[in-house]
Design an enzyme around this catalytic site. Structure first.
Site, short mmCIF file in Angstrom:
data_model
loop_
_atom_site.label_atom_id
_atom_site.label_comp_id
_atom_site.label_asym_id
_atom_site.label_seq_id
_atom_site.Cartn_x
_atom_site.Cartn_y
_atom_site.Cartn_z
CB THR A 1 33.30 44.42 37.82
OG1 THR A 1 34.56 43.82 37.53
CG2 THR A 1 32.22 43.36 37.90
CD GLN B 1 33.86 36.16 38.86
OE1 GLN B 1 34.70 35.33 38.57
NE2 GLN B 1 34.11 37.14 39.69
CG ASP C 1 25.98 38.79 42.12
OD1 ASP C 1 27.05 38.99 42.70
OD2 ASP C 1 25.66 39.35 41.06
CG ASN D 1 35.92 39.57 38.82
OD1 ASN D 1 36.60 39.08 39.72
ND2 ASN D 1 35.71 38.94 37.68
CB ALA D 2 34.59 37.87 43.49
N GLY D 3 32.45 39.85 44.79
CA GLY D 3 32.13 40.58 46.01
C GLY D 3 31.39 39.63 46.92
CG HIS D 4 32.35 36.09 47.76
ND1 HIS D 4 33.29 35.11 47.56
CD2 HIS D 4 31.57 36.08 46.66
CE1 HIS D 4 33.07 34.53 46.39
NE2 HIS D 4 32.04 35.11 45.82
CB THR D 5 28.13 40.19 51.60
OG1 THR D 5 28.20 40.96 50.42
CG2 THR D 5 27.76 41.06 52.77
CB SER E 1 20.79 30.44 52.63
OG SER E 1 21.02 31.72 53.15
NE ARG F 1 27.65 46.87 37.22
CZ ARG F 1 28.16 46.06 36.31
NH1 ARG F 1 27.91 46.26 35.03
NH2 ARG F 1 28.94 45.04 36.66
CE LYS G 1 30.21 32.37 43.62
NZ LYS G 1 29.14 33.21 43.07
N GLY G 2 29.49 33.26 49.17
CA GLY G 2 30.29 33.76 50.30
C GLY G 2 29.77 33.24 51.62
P1 IMP Z 1 34.35 41.21 34.54
O1 IMP Z 1 34.50 39.95 35.31
O2 IMP Z 1 34.56 42.45 35.36
O3 IMP Z 1 35.16 41.21 33.29
O4 IMP Z 1 32.82 41.31 34.05
C1 IMP Z 1 32.27 40.39 33.11
C2 IMP Z 1 30.82 40.08 33.44
O5 IMP Z 1 30.77 39.30 34.61
C3 IMP Z 1 29.96 41.32 33.72
O6 IMP Z 1 28.64 41.08 33.27
C4 IMP Z 1 29.97 41.39 35.24
O7 IMP Z 1 28.83 42.06 35.74
C5 IMP Z 1 29.96 39.92 35.60
N1 IMP Z 1 30.58 39.64 36.91
C6 IMP Z 1 31.88 39.63 37.21
N2 IMP Z 1 32.07 39.31 38.49
C7 IMP Z 1 30.86 39.08 39.00
C8 IMP Z 1 30.40 38.66 40.29
O8 IMP Z 1 31.16 38.40 41.22
N3 IMP Z 1 29.06 38.53 40.42
C9 IMP Z 1 28.20 38.75 39.40
N4 IMP Z 1 28.58 39.13 38.18
C10 IMP Z 1 29.90 39.30 37.98
#
Ligand code: IMP
Length: 416
Positions: free
Chosen positions: A125, A215, A13, A38-42, A404, A294, A16-17
Site C-alpha cells: 500500500t 487486514q 476488506d 495500510n488499513a482503510g475502514h469506512t 450486512s 486501486r 470489519k469497520g
Molecule cells: P502492506 O500491508 O502495505 O505491506 O501490503 C501488503 C499486502 O497487503 C498488499 O497486497 C496490500 O494490498 C495488502 N493490504 C494491506 N492492508 C490491506 C487492507 O487493509 N486491506 C486489504 N489489503 C491490504
C-alpha cells in the site's frame, strides 16, 4: 470478561469497520492491535462517510476510547490528518490512547518500500508498513516514547536516513524530520500511555473491549500467502502479540467474511474471476481500495481458504457482509476444493507454487433476483439467499449471526 475479537477471514476488506462500529455501541474500548495506515475502514453514519486508517472506527462514538496498541506501526503525519478530517466533519474529538511502545513510521520507510521494489513486486500500500516493522525487528526503530528524547531521535534519524538513502528518491532532510518528530511528541503527548495496563484493567473491571483486526487472515505474516502478505499478525493470535494482554477467554471471536472474495495487490487468488462476472462484482460492490483507490481483484467464495481461517482462529460466530451484491445472479459459484495436478485437495497449501497452480472446483448455488437491501430479518430474505447463508455456516460449522446488506448501520440483520 467481555473481550470481543473482530477478525478478517479473507485478504482484508471484508467490512470489519462496519461490524466494529456496530458492536462498539456497547463497548468501552475499541483496540487496534496490528498494522497501521495500510488499513482503510469506512464508516457511514449521521455525520457522513469517513475513512479511517489508524483510528478504530468504534471510537467515533462518544464514550468509547480508541486504543492504538503497541503491535501497530503509526504514521504521525497520517494520524494528524485523520484527526483533522474528524474535526472538519464536525464530529466530536475521539478519545484516543496511543501506546508508548508503538513504532513510528518515518517518511523514509515509504521511500524504502518503493526503492526496494516491495510496492511493485507485492503490490503493497506504499504506507511504509514493511520497512517500519523491519526496523522494529532489527532494533533500529523509534517508538513514540522515544520521541521525548531529543538526542536519541536526532541520532537515530541521522543514522537511518544516511544509511538508507534510496536511489532516485529525493533525499530527506534529517534535521527537518527530527524537528517534526519533536513537534509530534508535543501534539500526541497527552494521548500516550501504557495501553497494556489500560486494557487489562478495563477487562478486569468487567468493561467491554472490542479488538478490531486489520487486514485478514490470509495476509498474516506467518499464516498467510507469504510473501504476498502484510508484515504483522492479522489473526486472533495477533491480539496477545499486539497488546500484551493475556486474554484467557474471549466472549466472542467474530470472523468477518464477504459473500464473495476480493484481493488487492499481487499474490495467489484461486477463485479469482477475471471475466465479466468478476468485473460485475467490482462495480456492484464498489471494490476499489479504501487506502490506495486501486481496483480490487474479485472472485467467488473460497471455502478451502475459509475453512483454514476457521481452523486458525476458532471463530465462535461469523459476520457475512455484502450479501446484497450477489442479487440478480442466476447461479453463484462457490469453490469447495482445489485440484492440484490430478488430485482433489481440501487443505489450504503453504507452497506458493502449489497455490498459484491450483484449479478451483466449484459448486453452483442458486441465486435470487430480489433486491435484499431492505431486508431486516432473516425471514425477509428470499429462500435462495437463506440457503446461501445456511450453506456457509454448515460448511464452516459456525453460525452466521450478522448479515450486512449495505454500508448503513440499519442495513444489518442480527440473528440469535
Ligand atoms: P502492506 O500491508 O502495505 O505491506 O501490503 C501488503 C499486502 O497487503 C498488499 O497486497 C496490500 O494490498 C495488502 N493490504 C494491506 N492492508 C490491506 C487492507 O487493509 N486491506 C486489504 N489489503 C491490504
Amino acid at each position: 470478561m467481555k473481550a470481543i475479537a473482530i477478525i478478517g477471514m479473507q485478504w482484508g476488506d471484508e467490512g470489519k469497520g462496519k461490524i466494529s462500529h456496530l458492536l462498539s455501541e456497547r463497548a468501552d474500548l475499541v483496540v487496534r492491535f496490528n498494522g497501521g495506515p495500510n488499513a482503510g475502514h469506512t464508516v457511514v453514519d449521521a455525520y457522513g462517510t469517513i475513512r479511517l486508517h489508524h483510528i478504530p472506527t468504534g471510537s467515533l462514538r462518544e464514550g468509547v476510547t480508541g486504543v492504538l496498541a503497541h503491535g501497530m506501526v503509526i504514521d504521525p503525519w497520517v494520524l494528524r490528518e485523520e484527526l483533522q478530517e474528524i474535526s472538519r466533519q464536525g464530529r466530536p474529538e475521539p478519545r484516543l490512547l496511543i501506546s508508548e511502545r508503538a513504532h513510528v513510521i518515518l517518511p523514509y520507510h515509504k521511500d524504502r518500500e518503493i526503492g526496494v521494489g516491495l510496492a511493485k513486486s507485492l503490490g503493497t500500500t506504499r504506507r511504509g508498513i514493511g520497512p517500519a516493522y523491519a526496523d522494529k525487528a532489527a532494533r533500529l526503530g523509534l517508538r513514540f516514547i522515544d520521541l521525548s528524547d531529543h538526542e536519541l531521535v536526532q541520532e537515530r534519524v541521522y543514522k537511518l536516513l544516511n544509511a538508507t538513502r534510496v536511489p532516485g528518491r529525493p533525499a530527506l532532510d534529517p534535521e527537518r524530520v527530527a524537528q517534526e518528530l519533536f513537534e509530534f511528541y508535543a501534539v500526541f503527548r497527552e494521548r500516550l500511555g501504557d495501553t497494556q495496563s489500560h486494557i487489562r484493567k478495563a477487562l478486569a473491571s468487567g468493561k467491554t473491549v472490542v479488538f478490531e483486526g486489520a487486514q485478514g487472515t490470509l495476509l498474516d505474516l506467518d499464516l498467510g500467502t507469504y510473501p504476498y502478505v502484510t508484515s504483522s499478525s492479522t489473526t486472533v493470535h495477533g491480539i496477545g502479540w499486539g497488546t500484551g494482554v493475556p486474554i484467557r477467554e474471549f466472549s466472542r471471536v467474530i470472523g468477518v467474511l464477504k459473500a464473495y472474495t476480493t484481493r488487492v495487490g499481487e499474490g495467489p487468488f484461486p477463485s479469482e474471476d477475471r471475466g465479466p462476472q468478476g468485473a460485475l462484482l467490482r462495480e456492484r460492490g464498489g471494490e476499489y481500495g479504501a487506502t490506495t483507490g486501486r481496483p480490487r481483484r474479485c472472485g467467488w467464495l473460497d471455502l478451502v481458504a475459509l475453512r483454514y481461517a476457521q481452523q486458525v482462529n476458532g471463530f465462535t460466530e461469523l459476520a457475512l457482509t455484502k450479501l446484497d451484491v450477489l442479487s440478480g445472479l442466476p447461479w453463484i459459484p462457490v469453490c469447495v476444493a482445489y485440484r492440484i495436478g490430478g488430485e482433489r485437495v481440501e487443505e489450504f497449501p503453504a507452497s506458493l507454487r502449489e497455490l498459484s497452480q491450483v484449479r478451483p472446483i466449484y459448486e453452483q448455488l442458486p441465486g435470487w433476483k430480489e433486491d435484499i437491501r431492505k431486508a431486516r430479518s432473516f425471514a425477509d430474505l428470499p429462500r435462495a439467499a437463506r440457503d446461501y447463508v445456511a450453506y456457509i455456516q454448515e460448511t464452516l460449522g459456525v453460525p452466521v449471526r450478522i448479515i450486512s446488506l449495505g454500508p448503513e448501520p440499519e442495513a444489518t440483520i442480527f440473528r440469535d
